[in-house]
Structure formats: C-alpha cells, structure tokens
Design a protein around this motif. Sequence first.
Motif, mmCIF file in Angstrom:
data_model
loop_
_atom_site.group_PDB
_atom_site.id
_atom_site.type_symbol
_atom_site.label_atom_id
_atom_site.label_comp_id
_atom_site.label_asym_id
_atom_site.label_seq_id
_atom_site.Cartn_x
_atom_site.Cartn_y
_atom_site.Cartn_z
ATOM 1 N N VAL A 133 -5.620 1.330 6.462
ATOM 2 C CA VAL A 133 -4.188 1.084 6.222
ATOM 3 C C VAL A 133 -3.352 1.708 7.342
ATOM 4 C CG1 VAL A 133 -2.253 1.607 4.665
ATOM 5 C CG2 VAL A 133 -4.441 0.899 3.708
ATOM 6 N N ASN A 134 -3.723 2.942 7.738
ATOM 7 C CA ASN A 134 -2.950 3.623 8.775
ATOM 8 C C ASN A 134 -3.105 2.921 10.129
ATOM 9 O OD1 ASN A 134 -1.341 6.196 8.729
ATOM 10 N ND2 ASN A 134 -2.459 6.441 10.634
ATOM 11 N N ASN A 135 -4.340 2.498 10.392
ATOM 12 C CA ASN A 135 -4.641 1.793 11.630
ATOM 13 C C ASN A 135 -3.828 0.497 11.699
ATOM 14 O OD1 ASN A 135 -6.820 -0.385 12.841
ATOM 15 N ND2 ASN A 135 -6.738 1.540 13.961
ATOM 16 N N THR B 172 3.572 8.735 7.834
ATOM 17 C CA THR B 172 4.116 8.761 6.465
ATOM 18 C C THR B 172 4.026 7.361 5.844
ATOM 19 O OG1 THR B 172 6.263 8.523 7.470
ATOM 20 C CG2 THR B 172 5.733 10.675 6.657
ATOM 21 N N GLN B 173 4.359 6.346 6.639
ATOM 22 C CA GLN B 173 4.313 4.977 6.105
ATOM 23 C C GLN B 173 2.885 4.591 5.738
ATOM 24 O OE1 GLN B 173 5.793 6.079 8.752
ATOM 25 N NE2 GLN B 173 7.756 5.106 9.094
ATOM 26 N N GLY B 174 1.934 5.032 6.578
ATOM 27 C CA GLY B 174 0.519 4.735 6.302
ATOM 28 C C GLY B 174 0.093 5.387 4.995
ATOM 29 N N ILE B 175 0.514 6.635 4.788
ATOM 30 C CA ILE B 175 0.118 7.357 3.568
ATOM 31 C C ILE B 175 0.704 6.653 2.337
ATOM 32 C CG2 ILE B 175 0.205 9.569 2.345
ATOM 33 C CD1 ILE B 175 0.556 10.920 5.116
ATOM 34 N N ASN C 242 2.558 -11.384 2.698
ATOM 35 C CA ASN C 242 3.687 -11.182 3.629
ATOM 36 C C ASN C 242 3.367 -10.030 4.580
ATOM 37 O OD1 ASN C 242 5.845 -12.779 1.935
ATOM 38 N ND2 ASN C 242 4.828 -11.388 0.539
ATOM 39 N N PRO C 243 2.430 -10.237 5.509
ATOM 40 C CA PRO C 243 1.964 -9.108 6.328
ATOM 41 C C PRO C 243 3.051 -8.449 7.166
ATOM 42 C CG PRO C 243 1.019 -11.197 7.086
ATOM 43 C CD PRO C 243 1.772 -11.502 5.849
ATOM 44 N N ASP C 244 4.171 -9.151 7.402
ATOM 45 C CA ASP C 244 5.194 -8.537 8.244
ATOM 46 C C ASP C 244 6.180 -7.670 7.470
ATOM 47 O OD1 ASP C 244 4.079 -9.732 10.410
ATOM 48 O OD2 ASP C 244 5.267 -11.571 10.158
ATOM 49 N N LYS C 245 6.033 -7.681 6.138
ATOM 50 C CA LYS C 245 6.975 -6.891 5.342
ATOM 51 C C LYS C 245 6.399 -5.496 5.069
ATOM 52 C CE LYS C 245 9.886 -10.267 3.644
ATOM 53 N NZ LYS C 245 9.879 -11.438 2.836
ATOM 54 N N THR C 246 7.267 -4.576 4.710
ATOM 55 C CA THR C 246 6.782 -3.230 4.383
ATOM 56 C C THR C 246 7.013 -2.984 2.895
ATOM 57 O OG1 THR C 246 8.820 -1.992 4.552
ATOM 58 C CG2 THR C 246 7.674 -2.467 6.617
ATOM 59 N N TYR C 247 6.540 -1.839 2.430
ATOM 60 C CA TYR C 247 6.676 -1.513 1.011
ATOM 61 C C TYR C 247 8.134 -1.455 0.577
ATOM 62 C CZ TYR C 247 7.244 3.094 3.104
ATOM 63 O OH TYR C 247 7.654 4.134 3.886
ATOM 64 N N LEU C 248 9.022 -1.236 1.550
ATOM 65 C CA LEU C 248 10.430 -1.138 1.170
ATOM 66 C C LEU C 248 10.998 -2.501 0.769
ATOM 67 C CD1 LEU C 248 11.586 1.274 3.987
ATOM 68 C CD2 LEU C 248 11.301 1.808 1.565
ATOM 69 N N ASP C 249 10.332 -3.570 1.238
ATOM 70 C CA ASP C 249 10.845 -4.909 0.949
ATOM 71 C C ASP C 249 10.427 -5.408 -0.433
ATOM 72 O OD1 ASP C 249 11.850 -5.126 3.573
ATOM 73 O OD2 ASP C 249 9.825 -5.529 4.283
ATOM 74 N N PHE C 250 9.431 -4.770 -1.030
ATOM 75 C CA PHE C 250 8.914 -5.301 -2.290
ATOM 76 C C PHE C 250 9.498 -4.588 -3.501
ATOM 77 C CE2 PHE C 250 5.058 -5.801 0.558
ATOM 78 C CZ PHE C 250 5.341 -7.119 0.856
ATOM 79 N N GLU C 251 9.772 -5.364 -4.521
ATOM 80 C CA GLU C 251 10.222 -4.754 -5.765
ATOM 81 C C GLU C 251 9.011 -4.117 -6.443
ATOM 82 O OE1 GLU C 251 11.681 -7.549 -8.641
ATOM 83 O OE2 GLU C 251 12.095 -5.910 -10.047
ATOM 84 N N MET C 252 9.239 -3.023 -7.146
ATOM 85 C CA MET C 252 8.127 -2.368 -7.833
ATOM 86 C C MET C 252 8.262 -2.635 -9.322
ATOM 87 S SD MET C 252 7.363 1.611 -7.778
ATOM 88 C CE MET C 252 6.438 1.491 -6.275
#
Length: 556
Positions: free
Chosen positions: A365-367, A313-316, A335-345
């Motif tokens: 991306v999934n890999n 799901t995260q990859g998608i 910031n390669p260690d952060k995920t989409y949840l960390d970024f403001e949209m």
Amino acid sequence: MTTRKELADIIFPEVTETIQDLEKKYPPRSHSVCTRFAPSPTGFLHIGGVSTGFISRKFAKQNAWTFMLRIEDTDQKREVEGSVELIVQYMKTFGIGIDEWSLGENHSDVGNYGPYKQSQRKSIYKVFAKHLLANGLAYPCWMTTEEMNATRELQTKSKVTPGIYWNYSVRRNKSSEEILEKLQSDKNFVIRFRSPGDATKRVVFDDVVKWRIETIDNFNDIVLIKSDELPTYHLAHIADDHLMRTSHVIRSEERLPSVPLHIQLFQSFGLPIPKYCHVAPLLKLDNWNKRKLSKRHDPESDIWFFFEKGYATQGIIEFLLTLIDPWFEERQKANPDKTYLDFEMKLEKMSKSWALFDFVKLQSVNNNYLSKISTDELYEQSLTRAEKYRPELAALMKSDVSYIKAALNIERHTPLKTGQAAKDPKRFTTYADVETQLRFFFDEERAKLIQNSEFRIQKEKSIISKDIAKSFVDEYIQVMNLSMSVEEWFAQLKEIWKKYGFAWNNAEFKEGWYVGKIWDLAMFLRIQLCCTAQTPDLYSVMQVMGKERVTKRLRA
Ligand code: GLU
C-alpha cells in the motif's frame, strides 16, 4: 431507619447537584450527532487508536458534526507525562482535526462540554454515583484483595463464574444500618454497581458495525468509583458520553463484552443509550496463532514505529482502511486515482471480524502511494522525514533541489531522454528507501559509503584489475558524452569494453578467451560511481550526476 438517600448524603456530603442539573449545563447539541476519540495518556499511541480516531473524525466530518478528544486519565498509575501533546501531534500528522479538546490557549478547554480530561471531572462522576446510591442501585464495598482472591478460588473450585456478585459480594445485601456502622470506622471503600442482571438472561442489542448481537447479560457488581475517588472506565463512559452528548460511541471491539453492563448502567440512570460502533481490532499472526497486537511485545503496536521505518501517513491510513473497511478497498480499486479522503465512510459496511496485521500488505500500500505522488511531493515528504531522522542528509537535500528531484525522478514518471515508459515507478517502498537511494548522489555521503562493507566486498569480488580499470577510465573519460541516447551510450561502452576482453554475452564468454563479461564492467562502473550495487538504471544515474561528477568519481 437510615434510608438509601441518607446513606448517599453521608457518603457524598459535598455533592449537591443532580444529573438533571448537569444536563441543563450540557444541553443536547444543536446538531444531532457527535463523536469522540478517548485515548488514555500512556505515552504512546496504539496503531488501533489511529484507526478508531480517524474513523470517528471522518464519520463526524463527512456529516459536518463535532469531533472531540477526551483524555481518559483515571488510571493515574499508567499516566506518562507529555502523552496528551504526543497524541495531539500524531493526530495532526494524520490530518485528524479536533473540534473540542483540553489543549486550548494556556491549556484551557475548547468547547462547551468539558472538561475534556476525566481527572478534572471527578465531581461529575460523584453526582452519578450518588444517584445510584440514593436509589439502592449501588453500594459501598470494603472487600480486601485477600477476600476477593479467596472468593475467586472458591468460585473456581465450585466451577461458577468468577466475580463479585450476589452472595459472593459481602455487602451487597447488608442493611443501611450495617453499612452506616462500617462507614463510621472505615473510609477506605469503593462503590459497586448493584447489577440487576441474572445469569440466565440474554441481551440483544444493535451495533452499527457488527449489526445485531445476542449475548449473556451482565450480573457482576463492577466497581464504579475506586478508593481514590476516581471512576472506573464504565461509569466514566456513561457520565461522559451522556453529558458530552456523544451520539456514536466508536471504539475498539475489545470493549464489546462490556456493552451489556453499559446498557444496564444507562437504564439504571434512565438515560438514552448512544449508538455503539465497535471497530475490529488488529491481530497479529504469532506462531500460527492469532493474537492482539500488544504494547509490550510488538513494537508495531506503537504508531511511532511506522514513522521510524519510513512509512507515509497516507500509506498507513490507507493500509488501516484496507484492513477494517472492505468497502474502501473495493472503491479504491474502481477509482485508483482517488484517495481515502474522497470516499464516504459507512460504519455499517466496515469489517465485522478481527483484522490481521500484514506487513506485506502495508509495504504494498505504501509503495503504491509513493509511486502515485509527484516527484515534487515525494521530495517534500522525504525531506520532512529526513529532517527528523537524517538531518545531515536533509541539509544536503536542500543544497541542490533540482539535482535531488532529478535523482528521485529516475525510473518513476519521466524517464530521462529514453522516451520509454517509466521503468520502475514503484522504486521506493518507504522514505527510508528514498534516503538509501539518494545518499550516493552526494559526494559527502559517498565518502562515507566507501567505508561500508558492501563497497569493500564488491571491490574484492571485482575481477577488473587496477591496470584495466585505470586504462578503461582514461579512455572512457575522453569520449564520454552524456547527451547520447541510451542506445548510443551503450553501444559506445560496448565497443570499448570489448577491447579489454569482456564478452558481450554468455555465448561469447563460453568461447573461452574473454576475461570476463560486460556485466563485470557495468558493476565496476556502478560501484565506482555509487558505492553500492543497489542503484536504478546506470545511464540515468550518470545523466543526473553529470559529466564532471562522473569523471571525478571514475578517477577517484
Ligand atoms: N480509554 C479507552 C481506551 O483507550 C477508550 C475506549 C472508548 O473509546 O470508549 O480503550
């Protein structure tokens, strides 16, 4: 003389409320912003719906606002049973939480702005339609399909824009008396908008994503209420997004051409216009032509397809974000260690042009995602997926957790005893790869793999005779020691192999008297242990399998 108001009363005698009455029932929200996701229950969730749903929710939540799920079920012919539950289940999987919706206890509404299913809001749409009728801004229309086809033909011939408008609409300019007379004999009609638009006028409006837009104005008298008394998308959008107090209408760019009509409608009701945010839809390259992902032709338009293929799901989500939000990709790189949840949209920074769906990118991306998570997480996620798609494998995965985790770990984060850096942290592209690469660790699955054509082909290809195989195995088993370092282990094998006439390298092989190369024996070991040529590093595989299992498999 019959007035427009009297006509409206004759058409909708049951409607006694006004828009102002409804506004009192659904007052402005205490916070100034609210977003919604508004899918139609057609039995599947379009991948584009996942991105608009995700964006709407994220945008609402990063500002502690409300996010609603509104089911747009006014086209009852297309409705598929169980769709709402399916949509909600997918939203949950993607972590898209919902504040207001129709699936509370015993299917009751959760939230004060419902009903959250359009089919239950019929009476509300009638109030809106009656308002326009009473003000001469809408009229009943009895045009038949044949009449409309004939009109379209005429328009095509005379090269004018097709549609029902101006004199092309049979009843637009009829008097109330004439309409009243028709009403008495024929109740099968639709309600059309009397558009104030004109073909020479252009409209300018602001879209949060697309910025300023200038386009031709609407002049079509579109249908507002169909003959089944349900509204079309256009009227429902106005009534619902006004009364539900939606501040930002986040939807696919396919709806952008309707904005001039929607602005006209809001203005005809004297209502404020919400902020429009049109998100770029996904395109597919088909024979070098770009086209929309279609439900009928492209299995990848259905989100189910990605789960079935083993994407995370995260990859998608990250993949979708890279397509529609260039700012996301920029920040993720930094910031390669952060995920989409960390970024403001930021809606204004999202892609303004249509995004090309790209499988290579999705795989990468999934890999990347699977390479970053811990082995424990990888185990948990692949187990959840296997439970759904490969229950027999899932049962095996649960039977010996530390064995499986060690197998997953090979070449990823902590290479076994080699002390070197991880060789192939990107070993798995999807959960399906995980399943393929776990199978041969189980004796039960190995028994099935032996029946596979790959195993038979590799066996046939092998130049190792039965005699050599047997005597090599007998000898190796005596001295096999899996606590050796990889160098010692290999040196030992090399010594034994040489005795059987297998060259160490090409140069040696060219000397002429060797029967084969060391590679042939390595492949023999690999196939004997794993039944496939696609395995990670053999030394690590043997260490994970352990002496007993390796011995048993070599003897088999
Ligand atoms: N039911 C519409 C669709 O699925 C919703 C569009 C909107 O979000 O307004 O396209």
